[in-house]
Design an enzyme around this catalytic site. Structure first.
Site, PDB file in Angstrom:
ATOM      1  N   TYR A 180       0.829  -1.204   0.000  1.00  0.00           N
ATOM      2  CA  TYR A 180       0.000   0.000   0.000  1.00  0.00           C
ATOM      3  C   TYR A 180       0.866   1.258   0.000  1.00  0.00           C
ATOM      4  CZ  TYR A 180      -3.002   3.756   1.651  1.00  0.00           C
ATOM      5  OH  TYR A 180      -3.656   4.940   1.777  1.00  0.00           O
ATOM      6  N   HIS A 210      -2.141  16.623  -1.554  1.00  0.00           N
ATOM      7  CA  HIS A 210      -2.587  16.712  -0.162  1.00  0.00           C
ATOM      8  C   HIS A 210      -2.280  18.070   0.463  1.00  0.00           C
ATOM      9  CE1 HIS A 210      -3.291  12.553  -0.752  1.00  0.00           C
ATOM     10  NE2 HIS A 210      -3.343  12.204   0.514  1.00  0.00           N
ATOM     11  N   ASN A 323       2.109  10.785   6.955  1.00  0.00           N
ATOM     12  CA  ASN A 323       1.209   9.952   7.748  1.00  0.00           C
ATOM     13  C   ASN A 323       1.574  10.058   9.220  1.00  0.00           C
ATOM     14  OD1 ASN A 323      -1.088   8.424   7.281  1.00  0.00           O
ATOM     15  ND2 ASN A 323      -0.023   7.038   5.891  1.00  0.00           N
ATOM     16  N   TYR A 411     -16.817  29.694  47.731  1.00  0.00           N
ATOM     17  CA  TYR A 411     -16.260  28.487  47.128  1.00  0.00           C
ATOM     18  C   TYR A 411     -14.999  28.763  46.322  1.00  0.00           C
ATOM     19  CZ  TYR A 411     -20.605  25.928  48.178  1.00  0.00           C
ATOM     20  OH  TYR A 411     -21.660  25.321  48.801  1.00  0.00           O
ATOM     21  N   ARG A 414     -12.256  28.883  49.253  1.00  0.00           N
ATOM     22  CA  ARG A 414     -11.972  27.696  50.065  1.00  0.00           C
ATOM     23  C   ARG A 414     -11.936  26.400  49.270  1.00  0.00           C
ATOM     24  NH1 ARG A 414     -17.430  25.659  52.612  1.00  0.00           N
ATOM     25  NH2 ARG A 414     -18.838  27.363  52.057  1.00  0.00           N
ATOM     26  N   PHE A 460      -2.036   5.898  12.716  1.00  0.00           N
ATOM     27  CA  PHE A 460      -2.157   7.305  12.323  1.00  0.00           C
ATOM     28  C   PHE A 460      -3.400   7.967  12.898  1.00  0.00           C
ATOM     29  CE2 PHE A 460      -3.767   4.544   8.878  1.00  0.00           C
ATOM     30  CZ  PHE A 460      -5.128   4.785   9.042  1.00  0.00           C
ATOM     31  N   GLU A 545     -11.883   6.237   4.725  1.00  0.00           N
ATOM     32  CA  GLU A 545     -11.574   6.797   6.047  1.00  0.00           C
ATOM     33  C   GLU A 545     -12.904   7.221   6.666  1.00  0.00           C
ATOM     34  OE1 GLU A 545      -8.900   9.820   4.776  1.00  0.00           O
ATOM     35  OE2 GLU A 545      -7.446   8.363   4.018  1.00  0.00           O
TER      36      GLU A 545
END
Length: 688
Positions: A180, A210, A323, A411, A414, A460, A545
């Protein structure tokens, strides 16, 4: 029309000046004579050479005219009639703007935006090296690399692992195995075979396609962090990159040659593909790149100016570059480190607010914490006890209200150990997740040299850092939530018994009225930012994906939350120091007086209204540089180094059997406690 600029670099060598000219990606050598030529001549001669070359960026039939010449750093306009030698220093950069470069008022902003490109004074080369092995980087290491404190080199064992990993890839290629992303396409094209003569082109194509991000670029510091983290992951030897290519990446890092990396575009699976592609694109000599020496320019010319060659990707190396979860993790490392810094100091600021609001430290009693023994809660309570009224550090302010009739504090005073404590525990948890992620192999496919095998899997996926950073944002936000409420108590005379908004002549002066509004707005903004982005997922890559982490936004918004927290805590610190002015001549404890002095070293008291924003930013800077923590740390250490001192203080918030009135605390042997919460008794210590 997109604004374009023509960049000129001047180097003055007597008796003849030489000018390097960058025009829309093209470089020229322009003789500048003795520097007595005018700025107008410089712009026109550069334009003439550019037009003579006829590059692809020229619009046919359009007359180009020089509009103005500016210094690149700062954007100062140069008078065209001035001599070059009178207005430019050695190796200065200038930008020549053409008439056609001016933005249209309809399609673009009215002002031309200039980036301070050449900043060699801020980026002096570091002299020390940090050796990376892929296994031992800390979040602090990564921030130091981002801040230009170290260069990088590979450890010997990591180089051996990288070499062995590459040998496996070369053997698989020789055997023509189907792998791949090496001999097949990517994503939904995983079943598409790639011819042998196209396998290098495949790697280049995946980077170019990309690199599709948008938004503002990462800062130089964050780009260095991203780059350093990717180098660390590649150094593990599971990615199949060649030692030669990895060394080119390291050389670019050490030369501060930083690619243009837009901050938006990742969905956090398969890793941070988009930003990492932009990072790799510059290293290939494509796209834009920045260095302190050259400023922004075409990547190939920036590399060339540093005597570096663009990377030529081998099979597997393109996907090896992109990746992984390095954007999420790099920004997350910054977020978690800054969270830790502000959280420690938020404890100190809370102590100062409690002091000026005349609260009690009784709620921080050691026995209270022991019956609910969360680690963070105990640490915060110990810090507060060390900072507030005690025999070690007496406070005149505390003594002044010793016999008041208040039986409980609010609050936000304390409950500091209980609320701040879980923030500290959250930061520690997230730091653990991020540190593991920083030193993990997140490539795909992974190369296991000892098995002679590549395996396609899912390391990934960014869900781990995404979830952790969403959790960090939720946790650290509470510091601002508590801080804003304490600011309200400080500025509200009904709650503080101090002048309204901490200023004299109220009405004529507004004091901290709108500073509190700023804090409130940031807390409200954080409430939106704390919605976890990792609960969302959108299927991408044609459903290959089909689940993603959205971790990029988890990291970016976590940083924004931390920045907002820093601002709110800074406003509280300013308000608490201003409140002390109305309690003088009484003194607080020694450590808190040190805090007051640090603040007053950059911000004077308010006697009447003045421009407040610069003061807020000065104190934010103190917090980021840990000046407040540095001021008290040795006091805390001294407090816990003492042996037989009462750890009780008188307070109307407690009642003791058999006492009809105020009682004096009984001394008891306190346990020596370090800043990280570890403790031992004095007797235990003496036996060692």
């Amino acid at each position: 029309m997109v604004s374009q600029k023509l960049h000129i670099t001047c180097s003055f060598l007597s008796p003849t000046m030489k000018v390097s000219v960058r025009v829309r990606g093209e470089w020229f050598a322009v003789p500048c004579r003795d520097g007595r030529s005018t700025v107008r001549w410089l712009g026109e001669d550069a334009l003439r050479r550019y037009l003579k070359l006829k590059p692809s960026t020229i619009v046919s039939g359009r007359e180009e005219i020089v509009f103005e010449v500016r210094k690149t750093q700062g954007g100062a306009i140069l008078d065209p009639d001035d001599n070059i030698k009178d207005v430019l220093n050695d190796e200065d950069f200038v930008s020549v703007v053409l008439e056609s470069d001016k933005p249209s008022p309809v399609t673009a902003p009215a002002e031309i935006h200039y980036v301070p490109e050449q900043v060699p004074g801020l980026f002096s080369p570091p002299q020390e090296y940090l050796s990376l092995d892929g296994n031992s980087m800390s979040t602090d290491d990564l921030l130091n690399l981002g801040n230009n404190r170290y260069k990088i080199r590979l450890s010997k064992d990591s180089l051996e692992r990288v070499t062995k990993g590459r040998e496996i890839i070369d053997r698989l290629l020789k055997e023509n195995k189907a792998v791949y992303g090496i001999t097949t396409g990517f994503g939904s094209f995983a079943r598409t075979a790639i011819d042998k003569d196209k396998q290098c082109e495949l790697q280049e194509n995946v980077i170019r396609s990309h690199a599709s991000g948008v938004g503002n670029p990462l800062s130089p510091e964050r780009t260095r962090m991203l780059m350093a983290l990717r180098i660390n992951v590649l150094a593990k030897g599971y990615s199949g990159i060649s030692p030669q290519t990895l060394q080119q990446v390291i050389d670019a890092f050490n030369a501060n040659c930083l690619s243009w990396v837009p901050e938006k575009g990742t969905v956090g699976a398969s890793g941070d593909l988009c930003p990492l592609a932009h990072l790799a694109l510059g290293l290939m000599g494509d796209g834009k790149m920045w260095s302190p020496h050259t400023g922004w320019g075409d990547a190939k010319y920036v590399l060339e100016s540093h005597n570096l060659q663009p990377i030529k990707l081998l099979p597997k190396e393109g996907i090896a570059m992109i990746n992984g979860t390095q954007l999420i993790t790099a920004l997350g490392a910054e977020a978690v480190e800054r969270s830790g810094i502000v959280a420690r100091q938020a404890d100190v600021v809370a102590a100062l607010s409690l002091e000026v609001l005349k609260g009690t430290s009784k709620a921080f009693d050691d026995d209270i914490q022991k019956v609910r023994p969360h680690r963070g809660q105990g640490i915060v309570a110990r810090r507060l006890r060390a900072l507030l009224h005690s025999h070690t550090n007496p406070s005149e302010i505390a003594e002044s209200h010793r016999f008041c009739n208040r039986v409980q504090d609010a609050y936000t005073l304390r409950c500091c150990p209980q609320v701040h404590g879980i923030v500290h525990d959250t930061i520690d948890f997230v730091r653990g997740i991020i540190t593991i992620e920083m030193n993990s192999a997140t490539d795909n496919p992974l190369v296991f040299a000892e098995r002679g095998e590549t395996i396609s899997a899912g390391n990934f996926h960014g869900e781990y850092p995404a979830k952790a950073l969403d959790y960090l944002a939720i946790g650290v936000h509470e510091l601002a939530s508590m801080s804003e409420r304490r600011i309200e108590r400080l500025v509200n005379p009904a709650l503080s018994e101090l002048p309204a908004f901490l200023v004299k002549d109220g009405g004529l002066n507004s004091g901290f009225m709108i500073a509190h509004c700023t804090a409130a707005s940031l807390v409200s903004e954080n409430k939106v930012l704390c919605h976890p982005s990792s609960v969302d997922s959108l299927s991408t890559s044609a459903a290959t994906e089909d689940h993603v982490s959205m971790g990029g936004f988890s990291a970016r918004k976590a940083l924004q939350v931390v920045e907002n927290v820093e601002s709110v805590v800074a406003i509280e610190l300013l308000a608490a120091c201003q409140a002390i002015e109305f309690l003088r001549p009484l003194k607080t404890t020694s450590p808190l007086e040190e805090v007051y002095k640090v603040v007053r070293s950059v911000v004077r008291p308010w006697d009447k209204d003045r421009y407040m924003s610069p003061d807020i930013h000065e104190v934010i800077d103190l917090l980021r540089k840990e000046k407040i923590w540095s001021a008290v740390r040795h006091h805390i250490e001294h407090y816990f180094a003492e042996d037989d001192i009462p750890n009780e203080v008188f307070s109307p918030t407690s009642s003791k059997v058999g006492c009809s009135g105020p009682h004096t605390p009984t001394p008891k042997r306190r346990r020596r406690t370090s800043l990280n919460g570890n403790s031992k008794t004095a007797n235990e210590n003496s036996k060692k």
